[in-house]
Design an enzyme around this catalytic site. Structure first.
Site, PDB file in Angstrom:
ATOM      1  N   SER A  64       0.818  -1.212   0.000  1.00  0.00           N
ATOM      2  CA  SER A  64       0.000   0.000   0.000  1.00  0.00           C
ATOM      3  C   SER A  64       0.857   1.270   0.000  1.00  0.00           C
ATOM      4  CB  SER A  64      -0.935  -0.036   1.201  1.00  0.00           C
ATOM      5  OG  SER A  64      -1.906   0.969   1.142  1.00  0.00           O
ATOM      6  N   ASP A 270      -2.468   6.057  -3.321  1.00  0.00           N
ATOM      7  CA  ASP A 270      -1.311   5.440  -2.680  1.00  0.00           C
ATOM      8  C   ASP A 270      -0.784   4.348  -3.607  1.00  0.00           C
ATOM      9  OD1 ASP A 270      -3.335   3.607  -2.409  1.00  0.00           O
ATOM     10  OD2 ASP A 270      -2.885   3.071  -0.338  1.00  0.00           O
ATOM     11  N   ASP A 272      -1.140   1.157  -4.039  1.00  0.00           N
ATOM     12  CA  ASP A 272      -2.036   0.177  -4.665  1.00  0.00           C
ATOM     13  C   ASP A 272      -3.386   0.778  -5.031  1.00  0.00           C
ATOM     14  OD1 ASP A 272      -2.769   0.458  -2.000  1.00  0.00           O
ATOM     15  OD2 ASP A 272      -3.481  -1.600  -1.807  1.00  0.00           O
ATOM     16  N   ASP A 274      -5.857   2.219  -3.379  1.00  0.00           N
ATOM     17  CA  ASP A 274      -7.093   2.041  -2.620  1.00  0.00           C
ATOM     18  C   ASP A 274      -7.301   3.188  -1.626  1.00  0.00           C
ATOM     19  OD1 ASP A 274      -5.209   1.396  -0.701  1.00  0.00           O
ATOM     20  OD2 ASP A 274      -6.227  -0.428  -0.015  1.00  0.00           O
ATOM     21  N   GLU A 365     -11.486   6.882   6.156  1.00  0.00           N
ATOM     22  CA  GLU A 365     -10.482   7.346   7.097  1.00  0.00           C
ATOM     23  C   GLU A 365      -9.907   8.652   6.559  1.00  0.00           C
ATOM     24  OE1 GLU A 365      -8.477   3.488   9.069  1.00  0.00           O
ATOM     25  OE2 GLU A 365      -8.119   3.667   6.911  1.00  0.00           O
ATOM     26  N   ALA A 366      -9.283   9.428   7.441  1.00  0.00           N
ATOM     27  CA  ALA A 366      -8.719  10.708   7.010  1.00  0.00           C
ATOM     28  C   ALA A 366      -7.705  10.531   5.893  1.00  0.00           C
ATOM     29  CB  ALA A 366      -8.077  11.421   8.199  1.00  0.00           C
TER      30      ALA A 366
END
Length: 393
Positions: A64, A270, A272, A274, A365-366
């Site tokens: 990731s 990022d 990968d 996601d 998420e942030a």
């Protein structure tokens, strides 16, 4: 195979690698140089899970947002979801045991769908996953089928695993992922009032796999959106001073191989692809970030307005947050009369809470890791509406 018998067997042996590797938020992760044996064991684990479920299982080789010297592996369940929670301790025991048990399975075949990111060691690890499963199960006359997707994003793997198990087979190994995504965007852009000028979006690919997927989507959306790709593989080191994690944590634009106008709307993936966060320069030329909290707010407000406009009363719509969410976003959501549920930190907990509590569940998420989930009830209600409504919204 009894899950609890297997867990008991592992506990009894108590033979583990040192140090013991843990199954984290989305899988196993660590320095690439120490993961060869882990990858082989994951092959065994994925085959076990496939034979237990009697469906295909996904394995994604990626770390990731981590630096290039790291790598890892995520396991995807037959419905495209993350590995079931009751299998996480089993996964740790399989990967950490020094010996492999002899266990009889009712099902003698399994299928593993493998994807990988652009890290230099990911291709070797994909091969080790296959090798681990082959070595163990071929000696037991059990057949494991491997479907190697090659370079794909994590979302593409999730989609493909779900499709493989639930829809008719197609010639496209990704089950039309690109065309379906592009079609959805075109449909969205065609509804409601909008600026008819062709939109421009700068994308920081973080040196990762997101660039390949975006190029394919860009071809389908060439008349609607102008994509400008920054930091493609080979132009910058993976996740180094770029990517969603860097932009969100450092609150500044990523390092780029291109010169771009500060006023352009931009986003960062990022490694990968996601995660995604958006950013731009405001009228005062100050950096402005649309992180996961803000993205979630925009999603939920848009969806709520659509549901209210359709006068649908029996759908439960809401958002899931953690204690790390921006407090201002929580207050704003409550002012909009949008239900908010708090849960433990970690995307797997957010995903489960959204799935279990809402017909339309939103979580981010942030750092930009999130999604929108729609229940089967949502689709049933939507399909029951008059066809005239579908054409206007």
């Amino acid at each position: 195979l009894s899950l609890w018998w297997w867990w008991w067997w592992c506990q009894k042996k108590k033979k583990v690698l040192v140090p013991k590797i843990k199954y984290g938020t989305a899988g196993f992760r660590g320095k690439a140089k120490s993961l060869d044996r882990v990858m082989e064991r994951v092959g065994i684990l994925a085959a076990m899970r496939s034979m237990y479920c009697k469906k295909a299982i996904g394995v994604m080789i990626t770390a990731s947002h981590n630096p290039i010297e790291d790598n890892g592996v995520k396991i995807v369940d037959p419905d495209g979801d993350m590995l079931a929670p009751d299998w996480e301790p089993i996964a740790e025991d399989v990967v950490n045991l020094l010996t492999t048990p002899s266990i009889d399975f009712i099902c003698d075949t399994g299928t593993i769908i493998i994807g990988r990111d652009t890290r230099p060691h990911s291709e070797k690890f994909a091969q080790l996953v296959q090798l681990g499963a082959q070595r163990y199960f071929s000696s037991r006359n059990q057949k494991i089928e491997f479907i190697d997707l090659g370079l794909v994003t994590t979302p593409q793997l999730h989609f493909t695993v779900y499709s493989h198990n639930n829809v008719p087979k197609t010639e496209d190994k990704l089950y039309g992922y690109t065309k379906r995504l592009a079609s959805a965007v075109k449909t969205l852009l065609s509804t409601g009032a909008r600026n008819k000028t062709k939109q421009k979006l700068l994308i920081d690919c973080a040196g990762g796999i997101g660039a390949l997927a975006t190029r394919a989507v860009a071809i389908e959306l060439i008349d609607s959106i102008e994509f400008v790709l920054m930091n493609e593989p080979g132009t910058i080191e993976l996740n180094r001073q770029c990517g969603a994690e860097f932009v969100q944590k450092c609150q500044k634009s990523p390092r780029s191989n291109l010169k771009c106008e500060n006023t352009d709307l931009s986003c960062s993936f990022d490694g990968d692809a996601d995660r995604v966060v958006f950013f731009y320069r405001d009228k005062k030329k100050l950096f402005s970030l649309l992180d996961g909290d803000k993205i979630a707010f925009l999603f939920i407000r848009f969806l709520k307005k659509e549901i209210d406009a359709l006068q649908i009363q029996n759908l439960h719509i809401g958002i899931v947050q953690t204690a790390y969410a921006n407090g201002a976003s929580t207050i704003a959501l409550k002012k909009e009369n949008i239900p908010v549920i708090m849960t433990r930190t970690g995307v797997k907990h957010l995903h489960r809470a959204a799935h279990d509590n809402f017909d339309i569940g939103v979580y981010f998420e942030a750092n930009g890791h999130g999604t929108v989930l729609f229940s089967s009830k949502f689709y049933s209600v939507l399909n029951s509406l008059p066809s005239s409504i579908h054409k206007t919204r």
